[in-house]
Scaffold this motif. Sequence first.
Motif, short mmCIF file in Angstrom:
data_model
loop_
_atom_site.label_atom_id
_atom_site.label_comp_id
_atom_site.label_asym_id
_atom_site.label_seq_id
_atom_site.Cartn_x
_atom_site.Cartn_y
_atom_site.Cartn_z
N TRP A 50 14.79 -15.66 23.31
CA TRP A 50 13.68 -16.62 23.36
C TRP A 50 13.64 -17.51 22.13
CZ3 TRP A 50 9.66 -12.18 24.32
CH2 TRP A 50 9.88 -11.61 25.58
N LEU A 51 14.13 -17.02 21.00
CA LEU A 51 13.95 -17.71 19.72
C LEU A 51 15.23 -18.45 19.35
CD1 LEU A 51 11.93 -14.97 17.80
CD2 LEU A 51 11.11 -16.80 19.29
N THR A 52 15.33 -19.70 19.83
CA THR A 52 16.52 -20.51 19.60
C THR A 52 16.14 -21.90 19.13
OG1 THR A 52 16.58 -21.21 21.92
CG2 THR A 52 17.89 -19.27 21.33
N VAL A 53 17.08 -22.56 18.46
CA VAL A 53 16.88 -23.94 18.00
C VAL A 53 17.89 -24.85 18.69
CG1 VAL A 53 16.05 -23.20 15.73
CG2 VAL A 53 18.47 -23.74 16.04
N ASN A 54 17.55 -26.14 18.70
CA ASN A 54 18.43 -27.18 19.23
C ASN A 54 18.50 -28.29 18.19
OD1 ASN A 54 18.06 -25.81 21.93
ND2 ASN A 54 15.99 -26.61 21.62
#
Length: 522
Positions: free
Chosen positions: A90-94
């Motif tokens: 759930w904890l992702t960056v772009n």
Amino acid sequence: MSVAASEPSGELPAVRVAGGLVRGCREAGVAVFRGIPFAEPPVGALRFAAPRPVRGWDGVRPAVSYGPPPPQGGHFGMDALAADAAGDDWLTVNVWSPDPGPGAGLPVMVWIQGGAYSIGTSGLPEYDGGRLARDGVVVVTFNYRVGLEGYGLFEGAPANRGLLDQIAALEWVRENIGAFGGDPGRVTVFGQSAGAGSVAALLGAGRAAGLFRRAVAQSVQGTFFTPELAADIAGACAAELGLRPTAADLSGVDPARLAAAGDAIGAKAGQWADRWGPAAHRAIPFSPVVDGESLAATPWRALADGAGRDVDLLVGHTRHETRLLAALDGVLGQVTPEQAEAALRVYGPGPDAALRYREAFPDAGPEELYELVCSDWLFRMPSLHLAEAQAAAGGRAHVYELAWAAPGMGGTLGACHGLDVPLVFGNLDRGRPAVLIGEGPNPEAEELSARMRAAWTAFAAGGDPGWPAYDPGRRAVLLLDTGPAVAAYPEEASRRLWRDHAFRALPLVGRHVVREAGARDE
């Protein structure tokens, strides 16, 4: 220290980050990396825990797809969107970068999406950062926990886990963004609605100090909870499932079922109006908690005490903030005198608010009074007071009001809540807020979007969006319309009505309230 991997001509961009090597793609001349973990999945033994640093991976990790959304409430079908996504990362960056390589030193803009702290994911098309990145900035978006997963207050779990996720994402940016061409010393955090409330909270959160140089808060959601109120609401959510409000009891509940319990309580929050006050009337079951640890004070108190003095602030709101919400509630154009009176009583500043609003707006009927007090309480005055607290402490703040009436939806919504999102990102023909722009963006929308993007990116680059800083004497703001102009703050009657109001954390208003030792509500 992060370094960029070599990128031979014609190959897809690759970057080494703290966890390992990631390979993205190119879109319209911009290097794009999606779904990079910035923390371990908060599941299993880590459910309801503060975010933990991500473990590394071997080989090259593809970074071409968004990570799965965190568990969502059911508004706008967000629960189905989350259910359809595989995985628990759930904890992702772009990241979108026009120049992905060390040494480029570009300004960085980190977006925090809104959603009433109940829904929200960075993978929505309206948050695509490509257009903004082509204006010369590195754009970062990320997921954070919402609803009970992120903001439910119960035994055995730290408060404000969603806020802690945001801090962890900003720490990831500090450590890794140089590899994408960004300058970790020129980070601007920007957000809208609950995202702007998050920006405001970060300004006063001690753990976030030094993680960003500038902040943009678009339509600050002004709801912050005392621990007593947050715990009471979490208790009701747990009771909906026949459980105790503890991490031990709730950790075994399927995340989708837990989110549904939060929805169920929100839908019938009016039953608790005598205990939860305005939060129940507006059906807002989740907000940041002023717990004395992760948040020692409300943003307005923290800024007045100088917490954000060294951070440049850009803050503003739309003119007709809650017109869209009234449409979603089915009351737009149908507000009765009784509904207006109730809104003035519940949300107005003080026991004589109804009389004072009628005196300040003598020609306003029920519809306008309802819109005014709801907009002032939830977004407009929290935004203005944030600027005033910053200025009073010797900090720098620039203020705007978006007054352009959108042509979409038959032109009935005016300059409503959320209109700024497609304009700032330049995504005028995609995502849900883009429906406000109308079919085929017209030249007015294109021109206004270009001006807003230029102001936001200039602010991120050097702290000056192109109009004077706000001060309590002149109160100069930028009016964003077909012909933007600098003028005195236009909502003067509302400003005067709320001048002496303090936006404190919302309390539990039922009887026999016992305060926790050391808790602050300011």
